[in-house]
Design a protein around this motif. Sequence first.
Motif, short mmCIF file in Angstrom:
data_model
loop_
_atom_site.label_atom_id
_atom_site.label_comp_id
_atom_site.label_asym_id
_atom_site.label_seq_id
_atom_site.Cartn_x
_atom_site.Cartn_y
_atom_site.Cartn_z
N LYS A 164 2.97 3.53 -7.45
CA LYS A 164 3.64 2.33 -6.91
C LYS A 164 5.05 2.20 -7.50
O LYS A 164 6.01 1.86 -6.79
CB LYS A 164 2.80 1.10 -7.24
N TYR A 167 7.60 4.73 -5.91
CA TYR A 167 8.07 4.32 -4.58
C TYR A 167 8.93 3.05 -4.66
O TYR A 167 9.84 2.87 -3.84
CB TYR A 167 6.89 4.12 -3.63
N HIS A 168 8.64 2.19 -5.61
CA HIS A 168 9.45 0.98 -5.76
C HIS A 168 10.89 1.35 -6.14
O HIS A 168 11.85 0.79 -5.59
CB HIS A 168 8.85 0.07 -6.83
N PRO A 171 12.26 4.60 -2.76
CA PRO A 171 11.38 4.49 -1.59
C PRO A 171 11.24 5.79 -0.79
O PRO A 171 10.22 5.99 -0.12
CB PRO A 171 12.03 3.39 -0.75
N PRO A 362 1.17 5.07 -0.76
CA PRO A 362 1.23 3.72 -0.18
C PRO A 362 0.55 3.64 1.18
O PRO A 362 0.51 4.62 1.94
CB PRO A 362 2.74 3.47 -0.06
N ASN A 363 0.06 2.46 1.49
CA ASN A 363 -0.72 2.21 2.72
C ASN A 363 0.19 1.92 3.91
O ASN A 363 -0.18 1.20 4.83
CB ASN A 363 -1.65 1.00 2.45
N THR A 364 1.38 2.52 3.90
CA THR A 364 2.38 2.18 4.92
C THR A 364 2.00 2.66 6.31
O THR A 364 2.53 2.16 7.31
CB THR A 364 3.74 2.77 4.54
N ASN A 365 1.10 3.61 6.41
CA ASN A 365 0.63 4.06 7.72
C ASN A 365 -0.66 3.36 8.15
O ASN A 365 -1.29 3.76 9.13
CB ASN A 365 0.41 5.57 7.71
N GLY A 366 -1.05 2.34 7.39
CA GLY A 366 -2.26 1.60 7.74
C GLY A 366 -3.52 2.42 7.59
O GLY A 366 -4.47 2.26 8.37
N ASN A 373 -0.07 -3.32 3.48
CA ASN A 373 0.64 -2.04 3.57
C ASN A 373 1.48 -1.77 2.33
O ASN A 373 1.99 -0.66 2.16
CB ASN A 373 1.52 -1.97 4.83
N THR A 374 1.59 -2.75 1.43
CA THR A 374 2.28 -2.54 0.16
C THR A 374 1.36 -1.94 -0.90
O THR A 374 1.83 -1.50 -1.96
CB THR A 374 2.83 -3.87 -0.39
#
Length: 468
Positions: A164, A167-168, A171, A362-366, A373-374
């Motif tokens: 996390k 990516y923070h 990105p 990260p859950n950005t693709n669901g 998604n964060t």
Amino acid sequence: MIYADNKVTDVKIAYIGGGSHGWAWTFMTDLARESAISGTIRLYDIDMEAAKNNECIAKRLFRRDDVVGKWDFTTVGSLQEALTGADFVLISILPGTFEEMQSDVHYPERYGIYQSVGDTSGPGGLLRALRTIPMYVEIANAIKKYSKDAWVINYTNPMTLCVKTLYHVFPEIKAFGCCHEVFGTQKILRNICELTTGIKGIERNEIFVNVLGINHFTWFDQASYKGIDLFPIYRKFIEESFEEGYHDPDRNWANGTFNCAHRVKFDLFQKFGLIAAAGDRHLAEFLPGDWYLKDPETVKSWKFALTTVEQRKVTQKERNERAVRLMNGEEDIELKPTGEEGIMLIKALCGLGRVVSNVNIPNTNGQIPNLPNTAVVETNAVFERNSIKPVVSGRLPEGIRDLIMPHVEDHEMILEAALTCDFELALKAFTSDPLVKGKLSEADARELLTAMIRNTIKYLPEGFKKYI
């Protein structure tokens, strides 16, 4: 990197934490057995002597006649040297020392809070994260500056917050976290399948699973072997063996504090209908303390153990002694399969095959639609040349989601608390963790967190000093 004859040469790998006596030796072993890729490993560690020792061990290993891999190892003195031009970056570090871990794991016991690992969730996970996140801010910034296109593989805990943070800060980073806990549960399913069906010779990776959850609190909602649904087999085994548990012949729970009889997994299956896919020591820490970690007697009744930091110190002493033997040629690294998939994933990313494996991203693709998604989640993903495509694993059952969400929310608070040195926000995450929630008064919680911060202040940013 240079491609020719179905091989990739001149691969440049930066190893941050290159003085490791755990993952580094595992990585060397896998590299030594692989002939399709070759190149250079740059070892970087704040303990430069440890990195140089590993360089010596590696050079001895790669001179052996039975080694097919071709790799050069070199120790470097800075992140810039390690990262510049790197194709891959491995991160495997110990944030702090075992003295800090002693406080993480055992200081809360004074307040009746027990932890079986103490590196991911609970009080220990929070304090370890407060130490680790600033280090990962530095690493992420260095990657952004010197190797922005490299693939980054994290092995450090707390896994979720390490990824996390990367990516923070950056990105666009191409980072993922690898953990072998899922592999262990696949092995258990394989063994139970062999025991109950009479089928022999099943390979761990022939157990196909759908993975969903967060690191060290992962679940399978599907598991099969060559068309055989393993859920009925697992359910029947639990019905017949719940009290006894499953005893791995190589890792009997009574013979070591890192082992278990998997009774926590069995109990969670009966409660929620999904297969919990991590070691019992990790799983127990994500749940309310009165479930499995009420006290040492409760832990013993569930047939796992409170892994002491003293035991870890003993293990480290043994590894230090082994390092000397390996450097002096008094012992050789055994070239047997390690069970890890890091090299397979690197090969796939180089274009040498296609692999499906569990990763933390990260859950950005669901991937898990009913988590934010964060969140950083653990699911399967498809690895191909210069590409990771996460698999949509599906929704978590609401009962399991209710157990996971407090940790997802805590991750947000802990990251911000670490970045801003915000004691009150750290305290909010501390008191909302299931191992702590409802167990301490506000005054005791504040007192405990203050003491734990004091015990690890050497590895915390200056901003936390005003709180002690």
